[in-house]
Design an enzyme around this catalytic site. Structure first.
Site, PDB file in Angstrom:
ATOM      1  N   ASN A 156       2.738  37.689  72.513  1.00  0.00           N
ATOM      2  CA  ASN A 156       2.054  36.306  71.710  1.00  0.00           C
ATOM      3  C   ASN A 156       2.809  35.734  70.380  1.00  0.00           C
ATOM      4  OD1 ASN A 156       2.958  39.640  69.818  1.00  0.00           O
ATOM      5  ND2 ASN A 156       2.066  40.585  71.048  1.00  0.00           N
TER       6      ASN A 156
ATOM      7  N   GLU B  19      -0.300  42.182  67.410  1.00  0.00           N
ATOM      8  CA  GLU B  19       1.527  42.478  66.831  1.00  0.00           C
ATOM      9  C   GLU B  19       0.728  41.270  65.818  1.00  0.00           C
ATOM     10  OE1 GLU B  19       2.264  44.959  67.529  1.00  0.00           O
ATOM     11  OE2 GLU B  19       2.820  44.904  69.879  1.00  0.00           O
TER      12      GLU B  19
ATOM     13  N   HIS C 105      11.275  47.438  74.951  1.00  0.00           N
ATOM     14  CA  HIS C 105      10.376  46.535  74.276  1.00  0.00           C
ATOM     15  C   HIS C 105      10.399  44.726  75.208  1.00  0.00           C
ATOM     16  CE1 HIS C 105       6.422  45.798  72.450  1.00  0.00           C
ATOM     17  NE2 HIS C 105       6.371  44.680  73.124  1.00  0.00           N
TER      18      HIS C 105
HETATM   19 ZN    ZN Z   1       5.334  43.149  73.799  1.00  0.00          ZN
END
Ligand code: ZN
Length: 263
Positions: free
Chosen positions: A30, A76, A158
């Protein structure tokens, strides 16, 4: 201030580059930009970053309320809002999973050595941030205490996060981070990462204000690790190995010839 239509196009462009370089798979990642003190524009959830349209971008208020578009914002979005609240100098945030940088994050390794001049000048030290469940407060809470001091972060198990003064700057930091991780990985495979001396690092950090970058770098130098001496090149080792081998072959050959002569 950049107008909304330009920001939408810049996010589409950064998303396409992020996807094409393999920094994300599927609909991951994102990117966002600050519109003004009250609003941001962010990529939508559930859409590949390689195939977005300007009208897909979602305008969101600083308290997370969707102000435009039928699409939902990235899950997010609150991490992005937190960055804009804490860093007035930041106008764009980029989150992706580039394989080498994410590899370091999965291995539990920060990218904190003073190795490459461009990285020291434009990016600085990259800390490893504790793991948190994506899409929840847990995800970005561990980033908060580090936000004032860094522009790039490795998110344990991540991916990576970069921030910048505009969309291109935040995206470029993601490129620099991944390139740095790739080069560090290759150097490790070759057997050694040589860090720069404190003196050389200072010359580079002195250049940072000229690029509009804060002076805090804090990376590990050769003095910190006591490895200022550049090691002998690998070719030397190879030559030694070759000469040992040649010696052994000669000895064995001489022994065989001797045995044959005896018969
Ligand atoms: Zn991610």
């Amino acid at each position: 201030m950049t107008n909304l239509q330009t920001l939408r196009r810049q996010l589409v462009d950064a998303g396409r580059r992020t996807y094409e370089r393999g920094y994300v798979a599927s609909n991951d990642g994102n990117i966002s930009a600050r519109i003004d003190d009250k609003k941001i524009v962010i990529t939508p959830t559930g859409v590949s970053k390689g195939f977005m349209k300007p009208e897909d971008m979602v305008v969101v208020s600083m308290d997370g309320k969707v102000l435009s578009n039928s699409k939902k914002p990235s899950s997010e979005v609150f991490m992005h809002i937190q960055v804009y609240k804490d860093r007035q100098d930041v106008n764009s945030v980029c989150h992706a999973h580039p394989p080498y940088a994410t590899g370091f994050a999965v291995a539990g390794l920060a990218l904190d050595q003073c190795v490459l001049p461009e990285v020291i000048i434009a990016l600085g030290n990259v800390p490893l941030v504790d793991y948190g469940t994506p899409g929840t407060d847990e995800f970005y809470k561990p980033v908060v205490p580090l936000l004032p001091d860094y522009d790039a972060f490795l998110l344990a198990n991540h991916g990576a996060l970069t921030v910048g003064k505009d969309v291109l700057n935040a995206y470029h930091k993601m490129e620099t981070l991944e390139h740095f991780a790739h080069i560090t990985f290759v150097a490790n495979q070759l057997g050694h990462v040589t860090t720069l001396s404190t003196k050389d690092v200072k010359k580079l950090t002195d250049l940072r204000p000229g690029f509009g970058i804060r002076t805090n770098v804090g990376c590990v130098t050769c003095e910190d690790e006591d490895i200022c001496e550049t090691p002998a090149p690998n070719t030397g080792t190879t030559n030694n190995a070759n000469s040992d081998l040649e010696k052994q072959v000669t000895e064995i050959t001489e022994r065989i010839v001797k045995q044959l002569n005896l018969k």
